[in-house]
Motif scaffolding. Structure first.
Motif, PDB file in Angstrom:
ATOM      1  N   HIS A  67      -8.310   2.439   4.802  1.00  0.00           N
ATOM      2  CA  HIS A  67      -8.937   1.139   4.572  1.00  0.00           C
ATOM      3  C   HIS A  67      -9.270   0.927   3.092  1.00  0.00           C
ATOM      4  CE1 HIS A  67     -12.325  -1.880   5.634  1.00  0.00           C
ATOM      5  NE2 HIS A  67     -11.149  -2.469   5.669  1.00  0.00           N
ATOM      6  N   GLY A  68      -8.719  -0.132   2.530  1.00  0.00           N
ATOM      7  CA  GLY A  68      -8.986  -0.444   1.120  1.00  0.00           C
ATOM      8  C   GLY A  68      -8.237   0.427   0.134  1.00  0.00           C
ATOM      9  N   ARG A  69      -7.401   1.326   0.625  1.00  0.00           N
ATOM     10  CA  ARG A  69      -6.771   2.325  -0.267  1.00  0.00           C
ATOM     11  C   ARG A  69      -5.257   2.178  -0.340  1.00  0.00           C
ATOM     12  NH1 ARG A  69     -11.734   2.906  -1.995  1.00  0.00           N
ATOM     13  NH2 ARG A  69     -13.094   3.929  -0.520  1.00  0.00           N
ATOM     14  N   ALA A  70      -4.738   0.998  -0.150  1.00  0.00           N
ATOM     15  CA  ALA A  70      -3.285   0.854  -0.251  1.00  0.00           C
ATOM     16  C   ALA A  70      -2.815   1.001  -1.702  1.00  0.00           C
ATOM     17  CB  ALA A  70      -2.853  -0.504   0.305  1.00  0.00           C
ATOM     18  N   LEU A  71      -3.635   0.565  -2.655  1.00  0.00           N
ATOM     19  CA  LEU A  71      -3.164   0.557  -4.047  1.00  0.00           C
ATOM     20  C   LEU A  71      -3.017   1.947  -4.669  1.00  0.00           C
ATOM     21  CD1 LEU A  71      -4.827  -2.708  -5.311  1.00  0.00           C
ATOM     22  CD2 LEU A  71      -2.418  -2.100  -5.544  1.00  0.00           C
ATOM     23  N   PRO A  72      -3.904   2.918  -4.398  1.00  0.00           N
ATOM     24  CA  PRO A  72      -3.690   4.233  -5.016  1.00  0.00           C
ATOM     25  C   PRO A  72      -2.358   4.891  -4.628  1.00  0.00           C
ATOM     26  CG  PRO A  72      -5.967   4.022  -4.359  1.00  0.00           C
ATOM     27  CD  PRO A  72      -5.244   2.829  -3.791  1.00  0.00           C
ATOM     28  N   PRO A  73      -2.002   4.991  -3.334  1.00  0.00           N
ATOM     29  CA  PRO A  73      -0.681   5.583  -3.045  1.00  0.00           C
ATOM     30  C   PRO A  73       0.468   4.730  -3.566  1.00  0.00           C
ATOM     31  CG  PRO A  73      -1.727   4.806  -1.010  1.00  0.00           C
ATOM     32  CD  PRO A  73      -2.760   4.737  -2.088  1.00  0.00           C
ATOM     33  N   ALA A  74       0.277   3.404  -3.589  1.00  0.00           N
ATOM     34  CA  ALA A  74       1.336   2.541  -4.136  1.00  0.00           C
ATOM     35  C   ALA A  74       1.516   2.813  -5.623  1.00  0.00           C
ATOM     36  CB  ALA A  74       0.987   1.074  -3.902  1.00  0.00           C
ATOM     37  N   THR A  75       0.420   3.039  -6.314  1.00  0.00           N
ATOM     38  CA  THR A  75       0.504   3.352  -7.747  1.00  0.00           C
ATOM     39  C   THR A  75       1.214   4.685  -7.942  1.00  0.00           C
ATOM     40  OG1 THR A  75      -1.539   2.136  -8.154  1.00  0.00           O
ATOM     41  CG2 THR A  75      -0.844   3.689  -9.870  1.00  0.00           C
ATOM     42  N   GLY A  76       0.889   5.660  -7.079  1.00  0.00           N
ATOM     43  CA  GLY A  76       1.573   6.950  -7.152  1.00  0.00           C
ATOM     44  C   GLY A  76       3.075   6.789  -6.969  1.00  0.00           C
ATOM     45  N   LEU A  77       3.439   5.933  -6.010  1.00  0.00           N
ATOM     46  CA  LEU A  77       4.869   5.680  -5.781  1.00  0.00           C
ATOM     47  C   LEU A  77       5.512   5.044  -7.008  1.00  0.00           C
ATOM     48  CD1 LEU A  77       5.482   4.089  -2.260  1.00  0.00           C
ATOM     49  CD2 LEU A  77       6.740   5.974  -3.305  1.00  0.00           C
ATOM     50  N   ALA A  78       4.828   4.052  -7.570  1.00  0.00           N
ATOM     51  CA  ALA A  78       5.388   3.336  -8.722  1.00  0.00           C
ATOM     52  C   ALA A  78       5.577   4.276  -9.910  1.00  0.00           C
ATOM     53  CB  ALA A  78       4.486   2.167  -9.104  1.00  0.00           C
ATOM     54  N   LEU A  79       4.644   5.230 -10.082  1.00  0.00           N
ATOM     55  CA  LEU A  79       4.738   6.138 -11.232  1.00  0.00           C
ATOM     56  C   LEU A  79       5.806   7.207 -11.025  1.00  0.00           C
ATOM     57  CD1 LEU A  79       1.035   6.758 -12.354  1.00  0.00           C
ATOM     58  CD2 LEU A  79       2.574   4.883 -12.868  1.00  0.00           C
ATOM     59  N   THR A  80       5.902   7.718  -9.803  1.00  0.00           N
ATOM     60  CA  THR A  80       6.845   8.823  -9.585  1.00  0.00           C
ATOM     61  C   THR A  80       8.241   8.350  -9.206  1.00  0.00           C
ATOM     62  OG1 THR A  80       6.060   8.960  -7.301  1.00  0.00           O
ATOM     63  CG2 THR A  80       5.091  10.477  -8.899  1.00  0.00           C
ATOM     64  N   ARG A  81       8.337   7.112  -8.739  1.00  0.00           N
ATOM     65  CA  ARG A  81       9.657   6.554  -8.395  1.00  0.00           C
ATOM     66  C   ARG A  81       9.826   5.204  -9.085  1.00  0.00           C
ATOM     67  NH1 ARG A  81      12.623   7.960  -3.869  1.00  0.00           N
ATOM     68  NH2 ARG A  81      13.990   6.363  -4.738  1.00  0.00           N
ATOM     69  N   PRO A  82       9.932   5.209 -10.428  1.00  0.00           N
ATOM     70  CA  PRO A  82      10.050   3.916 -11.124  1.00  0.00           C
ATOM     71  C   PRO A  82      11.320   3.152 -10.765  1.00  0.00           C
ATOM     72  CG  PRO A  82      10.347   5.766 -12.648  1.00  0.00           C
ATOM     73  CD  PRO A  82       9.885   6.342 -11.353  1.00  0.00           C
ATOM     74  N   ASP A  83      12.232   3.811 -10.052  1.00  0.00           N
ATOM     75  CA  ASP A  83      13.449   3.115  -9.608  1.00  0.00           C
ATOM     76  C   ASP A  83      13.194   2.268  -8.362  1.00  0.00           C
ATOM     77  OD1 ASP A  83      12.954   5.630  -8.360  1.00  0.00           O
ATOM     78  OD2 ASP A  83      14.915   5.533  -7.397  1.00  0.00           O
ATOM     79  N   LEU A  84      12.028   2.451  -7.717  1.00  0.00           N
ATOM     80  CA  LEU A  84      11.707   1.703  -6.489  1.00  0.00           C
ATOM     81  C   LEU A  84      10.932   0.429  -6.813  1.00  0.00           C
ATOM     82  CD1 LEU A  84      10.225   4.130  -3.782  1.00  0.00           C
ATOM     83  CD2 LEU A  84      12.426   2.938  -3.720  1.00  0.00           C
ATOM     84  N   HIS A  85      11.100  -0.609  -5.989  1.00  0.00           N
ATOM     85  CA  HIS A  85      10.203  -1.755  -6.008  1.00  0.00           C
ATOM     86  C   HIS A  85       9.105  -1.443  -4.986  1.00  0.00           C
ATOM     87  CE1 HIS A  85      13.151  -4.106  -8.280  1.00  0.00           C
ATOM     88  NE2 HIS A  85      14.059  -3.560  -7.493  1.00  0.00           N
ATOM     89  N   VAL A  86       7.879  -1.562  -5.389  1.00  0.00           N
ATOM     90  CA  VAL A  86       6.772  -1.207  -4.497  1.00  0.00           C
ATOM     91  C   VAL A  86       5.992  -2.477  -4.123  1.00  0.00           C
ATOM     92  CG1 VAL A  86       4.689   0.180  -4.211  1.00  0.00           C
ATOM     93  CG2 VAL A  86       6.602   1.060  -5.579  1.00  0.00           C
ATOM     94  N   ILE A  87       5.798  -2.649  -2.821  1.00  0.00           N
ATOM     95  CA  ILE A  87       5.083  -3.826  -2.298  1.00  0.00           C
ATOM     96  C   ILE A  87       3.865  -3.341  -1.515  1.00  0.00           C
ATOM     97  CG2 ILE A  87       5.229  -5.857  -0.805  1.00  0.00           C
ATOM     98  CD1 ILE A  87       8.319  -5.632  -1.108  1.00  0.00           C
ATOM     99  N   VAL A  88       2.712  -3.938  -1.808  1.00  0.00           N
ATOM    100  CA  VAL A  88       1.494  -3.634  -1.058  1.00  0.00           C
ATOM    101  C   VAL A  88       1.131  -4.860  -0.228  1.00  0.00           C
ATOM    102  CG1 VAL A  88      -1.015  -3.418  -1.314  1.00  0.00           C
ATOM    103  CG2 VAL A  88       0.504  -1.908  -2.596  1.00  0.00           C
ATOM    104  N   GLU A  89       0.797  -4.629   1.033  1.00  0.00           N
ATOM    105  CA  GLU A  89       0.171  -5.689   1.824  1.00  0.00           C
ATOM    106  C   GLU A  89      -1.264  -5.245   2.099  1.00  0.00           C
ATOM    107  OE1 GLU A  89       2.271  -8.754   4.056  1.00  0.00           O
ATOM    108  OE2 GLU A  89       3.111  -7.036   5.098  1.00  0.00           O
ATOM    109  N   MET A  90      -2.223  -6.116   1.764  1.00  0.00           N
ATOM    110  CA  MET A  90      -3.624  -5.774   2.010  1.00  0.00           C
ATOM    111  C   MET A  90      -4.358  -7.001   2.545  1.00  0.00           C
ATOM    112  SD  MET A  90      -5.160  -5.589  -1.871  1.00  0.00           S
ATOM    113  CE  MET A  90      -5.783  -7.095  -2.649  1.00  0.00           C
ATOM    114  N   GLY A  91      -5.521  -6.775   3.132  1.00  0.00           N
ATOM    115  CA  GLY A  91      -6.313  -7.881   3.660  1.00  0.00           C
ATOM    116  C   GLY A  91      -7.483  -8.187   2.756  1.00  0.00           C
ATOM    117  N   ASP A  92      -8.175  -9.297   3.034  1.00  0.00           N
ATOM    118  CA  ASP A  92      -9.326  -9.661   2.187  1.00  0.00           C
ATOM    119  C   ASP A  92     -10.491  -8.694   2.401  1.00  0.00           C
ATOM    120  OD1 ASP A  92      -9.042 -11.141   4.702  1.00  0.00           O
ATOM    121  OD2 ASP A  92     -10.976 -12.039   4.266  1.00  0.00           O
ATOM    122  N   GLY A  93     -10.746  -8.333   3.672  1.00  0.00           N
ATOM    123  CA  GLY A  93     -11.825  -7.377   3.906  1.00  0.00           C
ATOM    124  C   GLY A  93     -11.466  -5.997   3.389  1.00  0.00           C
TER     125      GLY A  93
END
Ligand code: SF4
Length: 294
Positions: A67-93
């Protein structure tokens, strides 16, 4: 090109009939199809909430985060796999509540991530409590006297942290929304698309009809997307109130701001210029270390 329906998993969505999540999923599948990425070229990360159940309804690579933590693993993905496009879906709460710190720091960090926020201004999955974006004074099951705080302004917050692409969409206009998603995907850097996505079960005020009477498209109003000060001012003046009439509050949708050619966080890290799996040199001979340890 992959057809939109090929991004569907065999599982049927469990969202309430009429939920804005359906239109958002349709817009996202269309955008993914039209941008032409193969499935191995992108990955998705979901937070927790009704939107997060989408993790089961897409046939794509990705993960369902805390909960609320989609961005940290997405950032890890973006840094270690710069060849990937990374998409996060999150809610307002999820992303603007417990995850707000990650949102603000990600915006100023500018990793190459597209963030799609399902902003239905209520906690839907947990049955109707006020969320960080619920309108001031709105009564909910957790605020019988009305919400006393001012709501979080996601567009204003992202702009204040100099996010390099900031847009707002409305789930009632699938074609426009798919267009925004494609623009966000094509942007290099942190891209936010905050989407008004009515929760038909728990938010009886901010309905699709309510938004339909108030939204207008920025691109139809000579809007200049490179003016940060103007975008910030617009994010404050177009912040809707609980009781505003369609004449009193006009809600802009479209791209508020886009900055060109801003280096991403990854650009500054020489160690991650090449994906980790390409940097691996094969098994290392550690026998000398083992012998030294006795
Ligand atoms: Fe959608 Fe609201 Fe139902 Fe959740 S509770 S699935 S957000 S309508």
């Amino acid at each position: 090109m992959i057809a939109p329906d090929e991004f569907k998993s065999p599982l049927k969505p469990t969202w309430c009939p009429g939920c804005g999540n359906f239109n958002m999923a349709e817009a996202l599948r269309r955008a993914l199809s039209e941008i032409g990425w193969e499935k191995h070229e992108f990955a998705m990360v979901w937070g927790i909430g009704c939107h997060g159940n989408g993790a089961d309804f897409y046939d794509v690579a990705g993960m369902h985060a805390l909960h609320g933590r989609a961005l940290p693993p997405a950032t890890g993905l973006a840094l270690t796999r710069p060849d990937l496009h990374v998409i996060v879906e999150m809610g307002d709460g999820d992303g603007y509540g417990i995850g707000l710190g990650h949102f603000v720091h990600s915006a100023r960090r500018n990793p190459n991530i597209t963030v799609i926020a399902h902003n239905n201004q209520i906690y839907g999955l947990t049955t109707g409590q006020a969320s960080p974006t619920t309108d001031h004074l709105m009564r909910t099951v957790s605020t019988p006297d009305g919400v006393l705080e001012q709501p979080v302004n996601p567009i204003g917050l992202a702009l204040a942290e100099r996010a390099t692409f900031v847009a707002r969409g409305f789930s009632g206009d699938i074609e426009h929304l798919a267009g925004l998603f494609k623009q966000a995907f094509a942007h290099r850097g942190f891209a936010l698309v905050d989407v008004f996505q009515p929760c038909v079960t728990w938010n009886k005020l901010n309905t699709s009809a309510w938004f339909r009477e108030r939204v207008y498209k920025l691109e139809e109003s000579d809007w200049e997307t490179s003016n940060l000060d103007a975008a910030l001012a617009l994010s404050m003046t177009s912040f809707h109130e609980l009781t505003c009439t369609p004449e009193q509050c006009r809600i802009p949708i479209g791209v508020f701001y886009q900055a060109a050619d801003v280096p991403t966080y990854e650009d500054g890290l020489t160690a991650t210029q090449t994906p980790g799996w390409k940097r691996a040199e094969g098994p290392r001979d550690v026998s000398a270390i083992v012998s030294a340890l006795g």
